[in-house]
Design a protein around this motif. Structure first.
Motif, PDB file in Angstrom:
ATOM      1  N   VAL A  12      -7.491  45.753 -12.225  1.00 45.48           N
ATOM      2  CA  VAL A  12      -6.059  46.136 -12.181  1.00 45.48           C
ATOM      3  C   VAL A  12      -5.114  45.170 -11.435  1.00 45.48           C
ATOM      4  O   VAL A  12      -3.939  45.215 -11.323  1.00 45.48           O
ATOM      5  CB  VAL A  12      -5.770  47.453 -11.388  1.00 45.48           C
ATOM      6  N   ASP A  14      -3.155  41.517 -12.246  1.00 53.16           N
ATOM      7  CA  ASP A  14      -2.857  40.685 -13.473  1.00 53.16           C
ATOM      8  C   ASP A  14      -2.790  39.203 -13.216  1.00 53.16           C
ATOM      9  O   ASP A  14      -3.274  38.485 -14.120  1.00 53.16           O
ATOM     10  CB  ASP A  14      -1.423  41.121 -13.666  1.00 53.16           C
ATOM     11  N   LEU A  15      -2.665  38.786 -11.836  1.00 50.68           N
ATOM     12  CA  LEU A  15      -2.692  37.320 -11.640  1.00 50.68           C
ATOM     13  C   LEU A  15      -2.983  37.130 -10.159  1.00 50.68           C
ATOM     14  O   LEU A  15      -2.797  37.915  -9.424  1.00 50.68           O
ATOM     15  CB  LEU A  15      -0.982  37.111 -11.663  1.00 50.68           C
ATOM     16  N   SER A  43     -13.195  35.281 -15.996  1.00 49.39           N
ATOM     17  CA  SER A  43     -11.909  35.677 -17.045  1.00 49.39           C
ATOM     18  C   SER A  43     -12.774  36.552 -18.081  1.00 49.39           C
ATOM     19  O   SER A  43     -12.313  37.419 -18.463  1.00 49.39           O
ATOM     20  CB  SER A  43     -11.479  34.348 -17.660  1.00 49.39           C
ATOM     21  N   ASN A  48      -8.011  41.047 -18.481  1.00 47.85           N
ATOM     22  CA  ASN A  48      -6.681  41.187 -18.095  1.00 47.85           C
ATOM     23  C   ASN A  48      -6.003  40.206 -17.145  1.00 47.85           C
ATOM     24  O   ASN A  48      -4.790  40.313 -16.842  1.00 47.85           O
ATOM     25  CB  ASN A  48      -6.273  42.776 -17.752  1.00 47.85           C
ATOM     26  N   LEU A  49      -6.758  39.400 -16.561  1.00 47.94           N
ATOM     27  CA  LEU A  49      -6.656  38.695 -15.297  1.00 47.94           C
ATOM     28  C   LEU A  49      -6.283  37.338 -15.921  1.00 47.94           C
ATOM     29  O   LEU A  49      -7.022  36.652 -16.670  1.00 47.94           O
ATOM     30  CB  LEU A  49      -8.020  38.690 -14.559  1.00 47.94           C
ATOM     31  N   THR A  50      -5.067  36.920 -15.402  1.00 49.98           N
ATOM     32  CA  THR A  50      -4.632  35.414 -15.249  1.00 49.98           C
ATOM     33  C   THR A  50      -5.179  35.019 -14.029  1.00 49.98           C
ATOM     34  O   THR A  50      -4.724  35.239 -13.126  1.00 49.98           O
ATOM     35  CB  THR A  50      -3.111  35.267 -15.495  1.00 49.98           C
ATOM     36  N   ARG A  64      -7.679  32.522 -18.682  1.00 48.46           N
ATOM     37  CA  ARG A  64      -7.763  33.854 -19.097  1.00 48.46           C
ATOM     38  C   ARG A  64      -8.734  34.129 -20.260  1.00 48.46           C
ATOM     39  O   ARG A  64      -9.042  33.071 -20.898  1.00 48.46           O
ATOM     40  CB  ARG A  64      -6.175  34.228 -19.790  1.00 48.46           C
ATOM     41  N   ARG A 104       6.083  37.063 -23.525  1.00 44.03           N
ATOM     42  CA  ARG A 104       4.568  37.054 -23.411  1.00 44.03           C
ATOM     43  C   ARG A 104       4.039  37.173 -24.685  1.00 44.03           C
ATOM     44  O   ARG A 104       3.369  37.865 -25.182  1.00 44.03           O
ATOM     45  CB  ARG A 104       4.189  38.304 -22.680  1.00 44.03           C
ATOM     46  N   GLU A 109       3.940  31.808 -23.770  1.00 41.86           N
ATOM     47  CA  GLU A 109       3.025  32.048 -22.529  1.00 41.86           C
ATOM     48  C   GLU A 109       2.482  30.910 -22.178  1.00 41.86           C
ATOM     49  O   GLU A 109       2.586  30.548 -20.777  1.00 41.86           O
ATOM     50  CB  GLU A 109       2.440  33.557 -22.677  1.00 41.86           C
TER      51      GLU A 109
END
Length: 140
Positions: A12, A14-15, A43, A48-50, A64, A104, A109
């Motif tokens: 959950v 994102d960054l 990754s 969903n992770l940056t 990513r 995005r 991006e």
């Protein structure tokens, strides 16, 4: 982490900002990642992770799941007086640029990530060029 707490949290997120040692240790502990593949394993496991991985004087990597390989953003050479607060300064600079970009899509991006990393490096360079952590606002 203990009881797989981090493994449960990262889907959950994102960054995520980590230094290279933290990325390697997390990936080996959670995913048993082979040496040299820690960042790509993170990754892939958390699509969903940056992931922004700071690498000290070498700049940073952004990875990513949708990138074939990490984006390397070098930093400029600077005289280091005191590295206190450099990571926090980098994150502040990154976020100040990143949050301005609302578009995005893949190419926009990618450019925004590079611009955000470049701004993060600029703010961190100001921070490391003085004694102690920055307490004055930085305009970079």
């Amino acid at each position: 982490g203990e009881n797989d707490n981090l493994k449960q949290l990262l889907p959950v997120v994102d960054l995520l900002f980590v230094n290279v040692n933290e990325a390697e240790r997390m990936s080996r502990a959670m995913l048993n990642a082979p040496k040299g593949e820690e960042i790509s394993c993170l990754s892939k496991a958390f699509p969903n992770l940056t992931l922004v991985v700071t690498t000290g004087k070498d700049g940073c990597l952004v990875q990513r799941a949708d990138l074939a390989r990490p984006i390397h953003v070098p930093t400029r050479e600077t005289r280091v007086v005191d590295a206190t607060g450099a990571g926090d300064a980098f994150v502040a600079g990154f976020l100040s640029e990143w949050l301005r970009n609302v578009e995005r899509n893949s190419e926009a991006e990618r450019k925004a990530l590079i611009a955000a990393c470049t701004k993060g490096h600029a703010v961190a360079c100001v921070c490391v060029g003085q004694e102690g952590a920055c307490v004055e606002p930085v305009r970079a």
